[in-house]
Design a protein around this motif. Sequence first.
Motif, PDB file in Angstrom:
ATOM      1  N   SER A   5     -35.786 -45.110 -19.730  1.00 27.94           N
ATOM      2  CA  SER A   5     -34.963 -44.469 -20.765  1.00 27.94           C
ATOM      3  C   SER A   5     -34.371 -45.527 -21.692  1.00 27.94           C
ATOM      4  CB  SER A   5     -33.830 -43.671 -20.124  1.00 27.94           C
ATOM      5  OG  SER A   5     -34.387 -42.732 -19.241  1.00 27.94           O
ATOM      6  N   ASN A   8     -36.763 -46.664 -24.158  1.00 25.69           N
ATOM      7  CA  ASN A   8     -36.956 -45.657 -25.197  1.00 25.69           C
ATOM      8  C   ASN A   8     -35.824 -45.698 -26.219  1.00 25.69           C
ATOM      9  OD1 ASN A   8     -39.330 -44.675 -24.373  1.00 25.69           O
ATOM     10  ND2 ASN A   8     -38.498 -42.892 -23.304  1.00 25.69           N
ATOM     11  N   LEU A   9     -34.645 -46.012 -25.688  1.00 31.00           N
ATOM     12  CA  LEU A   9     -33.465 -46.008 -26.539  1.00 31.00           C
ATOM     13  C   LEU A   9     -33.595 -47.042 -27.659  1.00 31.00           C
ATOM     14  CD1 LEU A   9     -30.614 -44.738 -26.687  1.00 31.00           C
ATOM     15  CD2 LEU A   9     -29.799 -46.716 -25.414  1.00 31.00           C
ATOM     16  N   ALA A  11     -36.450 -48.350 -28.699  1.00 31.73           N
ATOM     17  CA  ALA A  11     -37.680 -48.234 -29.485  1.00 31.73           C
ATOM     18  C   ALA A  11     -37.379 -47.592 -30.833  1.00 31.73           C
ATOM     19  CB  ALA A  11     -38.709 -47.405 -28.728  1.00 31.73           C
ATOM     20  N   GLU A  12     -37.775 -48.260 -31.891  1.00 29.77           N
ATOM     21  CA  GLU A  12     -37.539 -47.735 -33.236  1.00 29.77           C
ATOM     22  C   GLU A  12     -38.500 -46.586 -33.522  1.00 29.77           C
ATOM     23  OE1 GLU A  12     -35.572 -48.597 -36.084  1.00 29.77           O
ATOM     24  OE2 GLU A  12     -34.306 -49.400 -34.481  1.00 29.77           O
ATOM     25  N   PRO A  13     -38.078 -45.596 -34.285  1.00 36.74           N
ATOM     26  CA  PRO A  13     -39.033 -44.576 -34.714  1.00 36.74           C
ATOM     27  C   PRO A  13     -40.129 -45.222 -35.563  1.00 36.74           C
ATOM     28  CG  PRO A  13     -36.771 -43.916 -35.218  1.00 36.74           C
ATOM     29  CD  PRO A  13     -36.731 -45.344 -34.794  1.00 36.74           C
ATOM     30  N   LYS A  14     -41.257 -44.528 -35.641  1.00 39.64           N
ATOM     31  CA  LYS A  14     -42.376 -45.060 -36.437  1.00 39.64           C
ATOM     32  C   LYS A  14     -41.930 -45.416 -37.854  1.00 39.64           C
ATOM     33  CE  LYS A  14     -45.551 -41.870 -36.348  1.00 39.64           C
ATOM     34  NZ  LYS A  14     -45.010 -40.829 -35.498  1.00 39.64           N
ATOM     35  N   SER A  15     -42.555 -46.414 -38.393  1.00 41.60           N
ATOM     36  CA  SER A  15     -42.211 -46.807 -39.763  1.00 41.60           C
ATOM     37  C   SER A  15     -42.606 -45.704 -40.740  1.00 41.60           C
ATOM     38  CB  SER A  15     -42.942 -48.090 -40.135  1.00 41.60           C
ATOM     39  OG  SER A  15     -42.216 -49.178 -39.652  1.00 41.60           O
ATOM     40  N   PRO A  16     -41.799 -45.534 -41.774  1.00 45.50           N
ATOM     41  CA  PRO A  16     -42.140 -44.531 -42.769  1.00 45.50           C
ATOM     42  C   PRO A  16     -43.422 -44.918 -43.489  1.00 45.50           C
ATOM     43  CG  PRO A  16     -40.243 -45.815 -43.473  1.00 45.50           C
ATOM     44  CD  PRO A  16     -40.556 -46.235 -42.079  1.00 45.50           C
ATOM     45  N   LYS A  18     -45.686 -42.405 -46.094  1.00 43.17           N
ATOM     46  CA  LYS A  18     -46.098 -41.817 -47.362  1.00 43.17           C
ATOM     47  C   LYS A  18     -45.064 -41.995 -48.482  1.00 43.17           C
ATOM     48  CE  LYS A  18     -47.593 -38.261 -45.072  1.00 43.17           C
ATOM     49  NZ  LYS A  18     -47.537 -36.857 -44.744  1.00 43.17           N
ATOM     50  N   ILE A  19     -45.526 -42.278 -49.648  1.00 45.57           N
ATOM     51  CA  ILE A  19     -44.670 -42.296 -50.834  1.00 45.57           C
ATOM     52  C   ILE A  19     -45.339 -41.414 -51.874  1.00 45.57           C
ATOM     53  CG2 ILE A  19     -43.573 -43.694 -52.611  1.00 45.57           C
ATOM     54  CD1 ILE A  19     -43.837 -46.093 -50.804  1.00 45.57           C
TER      55      ILE A  19
END
Lengths: 145, 252
Positions: A5, A8-9, A11-16, A18-19
Amino acid sequence: MPEKSASNLVAEPKSPSKIRSPKRPAGTLYRGNEGMWSWVLHRITGVAIYFFLLVHILDTALVRVSPEAYNQVIETYKTPVMGLGEIALVAAIAFHAFNGLRIILIDFWAFGAKHQRAMFWVVIGLWLILLAGFIPRQLMHVFGG
Amino acid sequence: MSTAVADKKPAAAEVIPTFNVTLRIRRFDPEVDEEPRWEDFDLEVFATDRVLDALHKIKWEVDGSLTFRRSCAHGICGSDAMRINSRNRLACKTLIKDLDITKPITVEAIKGLPLEKDLIVDMEPFFDSFKEVNPFLMAGPVKGGKERKQSPVERARFDDTTKCILCAACTSSCPVFWTDGQYFGPAAIVNAHRFIFDSRDEGAGVRLDILNDKEGVWRCRTTFNCTDACPRGIQVTQAIAEVKQAIIKGHA
Ligand code: HEM
Ligand code: SF4
Ligand code: FES
């Protein structure tokens, strides 16, 4: 389990990714609340009443120039279109007058500035009551013959 | 005892939920663009993220040219007032989860001040109005050289307007200011109020004179946009009304 856990805490969310470029050059309309919209209505009704009064003073002054022409003009006011126009006029004046009293209370009474939102809905309530009394009578008058 | 602790596992070990949002940002690069343009960014953010975190994510991971002001990131420096979903707010005090995330979140510079780049406007006209109301204590020497005493009641009189952080959210939410850049604007009046009603101050007359002007308090049309926009919860319109009344009475 706790270790998993914890990882997971952090871990960064996926990089952005689409533009896109939507077309809409102007800025958006400011989303004000009751205060802003009551002011917009106050100004529109105020200016509308001003132009009505201007015309009304001119048509009344006509009686001194030519009583026949005056009678002709007044005759056109008795058509249904004008009858409906009178409803719009009464609605505009009633809103402007009630909301004008609200603005005076806001400026001169601390309670008014604190409760302006509630007072706006009181204005709308009084306005609807007044119109509920006026519109049926006016419609009978215009279409009842 | 140890079992009791094991049963109550701290909730912090749980994963912070994430979700996808689109930020629709009004961009403007004076060296390239003739007109501002809108640009969409799709990102995955934490439920604990604020709009400022999303802007950082874009600047640091996608497009380093995105330009905005921020300093404290904790709602106290007043750098990052912007129009988020068509309302003025501080990006650092606006949680994304509190906005409608089913639609793109619009982010624009504040209105009524000259746009310089992306989310940055020229704040000079705003600070000029602020300076014009003499936002400092005006008082002669104290008799006997002692401190200036003030009762808690006297202090409370102007407490609300001491909280201003000069973010310009109020002034740039005002429809009168948008069309008449000469208007002093709510923030300058709030900061005048802070001294006009301070029992230690002796400059109330001067400030009331300055604000008793065509472009002063009488421009206020009581739309309450300023009160709704203020991130410090200052009752801005009421403060303006109090200054109007003080001008009519001739004293604070
Ligand atoms: C029926 C009684 C009336 C009351 C109680 C009233 C009240 C007010 C008040 C208090 C304001 C100031 C609004 C503000 O500070 O934002 C105002 C504005 C105004 N009034 Fe009236 N008024 C009345 C009748 C009229 C009439 C007959 C006219 C047209 C000749 C008129 C035209 C206007 C206009 C053009 C404004 C300016 C609106 C603005 O600056 O946003 N009013 N009224
Ligand atoms: S009064 Fe509120 S909105 Fe206006 S500048 Fe001060 S803190 Fe910002
Ligand atoms: S960054 Fe300082 S107030 Fe938001």
